[in-house]
Design an enzyme around this catalytic site. Sequence first.
Site, PDB file in Angstrom:
ATOM      1  N   ASP A 161       0.759  -1.244   0.000  1.00 29.62           N
ATOM      2  CA  ASP A 161       0.000   0.000   0.000  1.00 29.62           C
ATOM      3  C   ASP A 161       0.798   1.308   0.000  1.00 29.62           C
ATOM      4  O   ASP A 161       0.660   2.122  -0.887  1.00 29.62           O
ATOM      5  CB  ASP A 161      -0.959   0.005   1.197  1.00 29.62           C
ATOM      6  CG  ASP A 161      -1.839  -1.246   1.240  1.00 29.62           C
ATOM      7  OD1 ASP A 161      -1.638  -2.151   0.410  1.00 29.62           O
ATOM      8  OD2 ASP A 161      -2.722  -1.313   2.107  1.00 29.62           O
ATOM      9  N   GLU A 385       1.630  -9.403  11.606  1.00 29.15           N
ATOM     10  CA  GLU A 385       1.402  -9.062  10.195  1.00 29.15           C
ATOM     11  C   GLU A 385       2.738  -8.792   9.494  1.00 29.15           C
ATOM     12  O   GLU A 385       2.976  -9.231   8.370  1.00 29.15           O
ATOM     13  CB  GLU A 385       0.515  -7.809  10.143  1.00 29.15           C
ATOM     14  CG  GLU A 385       0.120  -7.360   8.759  1.00 29.15           C
ATOM     15  CD  GLU A 385      -0.815  -6.139   8.794  1.00 29.15           C
ATOM     16  OE1 GLU A 385      -1.079  -5.610   9.891  1.00 29.15           O
ATOM     17  OE2 GLU A 385      -1.284  -5.738   7.709  1.00 29.15           O
TER      18      GLU A 385
HETATM   19  C1  2M8 Z   1      -3.165  -4.475   3.414  1.00 30.89           C
HETATM   20  O1  2M8 Z   1      -4.067  -3.783   2.559  1.00 30.89           O
HETATM   21  C2  2M8 Z   1      -5.411  -3.405   2.941  1.00 30.89           C
HETATM   22  C3  2M8 Z   1      -6.091  -2.846   1.706  1.00 30.89           C
HETATM   23  O2  2M8 Z   1      -6.179  -3.823   0.729  1.00 30.89           O
HETATM   24  C4  2M8 Z   1      -5.482  -2.398   4.046  1.00 30.89           C
HETATM   25  O3  2M8 Z   1      -4.457  -1.881   4.513  1.00 30.89           O
HETATM   26  O4  2M8 Z   1      -6.601  -2.110   4.476  1.00 30.89           O
HETATM   27  C5  2M8 Z   1      -1.945  -4.896   2.566  1.00 30.89           C
HETATM   28  O5  2M8 Z   1      -0.884  -5.317   3.392  1.00 30.89           O
HETATM   29  C6  2M8 Z   1      -2.335  -5.998   1.598  1.00 30.89           C
HETATM   30  O6  2M8 Z   1      -1.213  -6.506   0.927  1.00 30.89           O
HETATM   31  C7  2M8 Z   1      -3.045  -7.141   2.315  1.00 30.89           C
HETATM   32  O7  2M8 Z   1      -3.532  -8.049   1.368  1.00 30.89           O
HETATM   33  C8  2M8 Z   1      -4.193  -6.646   3.218  1.00 30.89           C
HETATM   34  C9  2M8 Z   1      -4.736  -7.755   4.100  1.00 30.89           C
HETATM   35  O8  2M8 Z   1      -3.699  -8.404   4.798  1.00 30.89           O
HETATM   36  O9  2M8 Z   1      -3.748  -5.585   4.054  1.00 30.89           O
END
Ligand code: 2M8
Length: 414
Positions: A161, A385
């Site tokens: 992101d 994470e």
């Molecule tokens: C993160 O992205 C989401 C949006 O898609 C967020 O921050 O709300 C990123 O690390 C992405 O790569 C990942 O798939 C998602 C869920 O772990 O979180």
Amino acid sequence: MTMTVELDARAKEILRGNDRGGYTVPTHGLYPYQWNWDSVFSAWGFSTFDLPRAWVEIETLFASQKADGMVPHIIFHQVDPGYFPGPDVWQGGGEPPTSGISQPPVAAILARLMWEGDRDAGRAAITALYPKMVAWHRWWMEHRVVDGVAVVTHPWESGRDNCPDWDHGMAGVDGSNVGEYHRRDTGHVDADMRPKKIDYDRYLAIVYAGRSMGWDQARVLAEGPFLMTDPAVHFILLRAMDDLAAIGRDLGQDVAEVEGWAETLRAAVPDMWNPDLGAYDAYDLKSGQWANNLGTGAWLSYLAGVENAAMDARLTKAWDKVRYGIPSADPEGATFNPKRYWRGPSWAVMNALIALGFQRMGHEAWDARLRRETADMIRIGGFAEYHDPLDGSPCGGANFSWTAAIWLTWAGRD
Ligand code: 2M8
């Protein structure tokens, strides 16, 4: 430090605990829906102890494939007020509703590993999945490849992101008109570990633009406010093409079209080389500037069988600046931050993908080092994470599916 057997048991518990019946959430609370590439990594994790459940995970993901072949980045199975932006904001259509963009196409890469691990158990699933993966890859070629190079239309589409790759492209997005909104992520984790408000304003502006085009992907590509090439997605897509062709050949399919796509992507690799940086780099198609950032894209070249001696020394120098895995941004970069999301931390999941590249290119010592460092980081910081690459401390959400999966499939294996 926790013992391997205990971590094995804990990792399985996390995947089971995040299982919502047919799909797995990345973690309870912070991410209450099915995310595309998280789900595929979870499937890979499940495959170490429950192979049928692993295939179901990918089937559920592809059940939300759009008519044009896109597999969406989020599937909102059950509305949950704990996440913003939800289905009402995205308006991506579908039942269950989805977002309007995609995410890095890792499915064919990991499905091939699962299939080759047990062909009898996987035959029915891979046979049904194969044409769906072909359709998804065709969608990438039609809607997210410009002059042979993979692009993203939203930083969220890259999965990384707020990484520095996107700074130029994001600077060109006007986020001043998105109005009031209530972020939920900072209610779950420390705001210093997340993107800033200015980033969220722009993320939303890009979503509103796509939504106003009814998620017509040809228009999103041509008229959307953000458009950058992404070497990371390019190398993932290229590797996924090679793996999809291998699966197709196994199934007795004609793979000429898939091989043609791989050739197109391979031929464009030199175009991603930034000579000033000395590495593959992201490029802002709107402003005509290189990102000038030694990021994950360069590291993922090996995954696609691409090597460049001029880059190796540059990469290992960056790696040597930290202790626990590959940093998501250059430790010598002006904006490096070891705790802020994709601007420095080490991600077990990216380390595993990068290691698949090292394995492909015969870099055994690098593979062993990366596995050891990732395992140590998980022993220190748990199934977070992501982790601080300097001291291994946990960052972001806890009890994370993809970190558990990476432990079971790679980091925790001898
Ligand atoms: C993160 O992205 C989401 C949006 O898609 C967020 O921050 O709300 C990123 O690390 C992405 O790569 C990942 O798939 C998602 C869920 O772990 O979180």
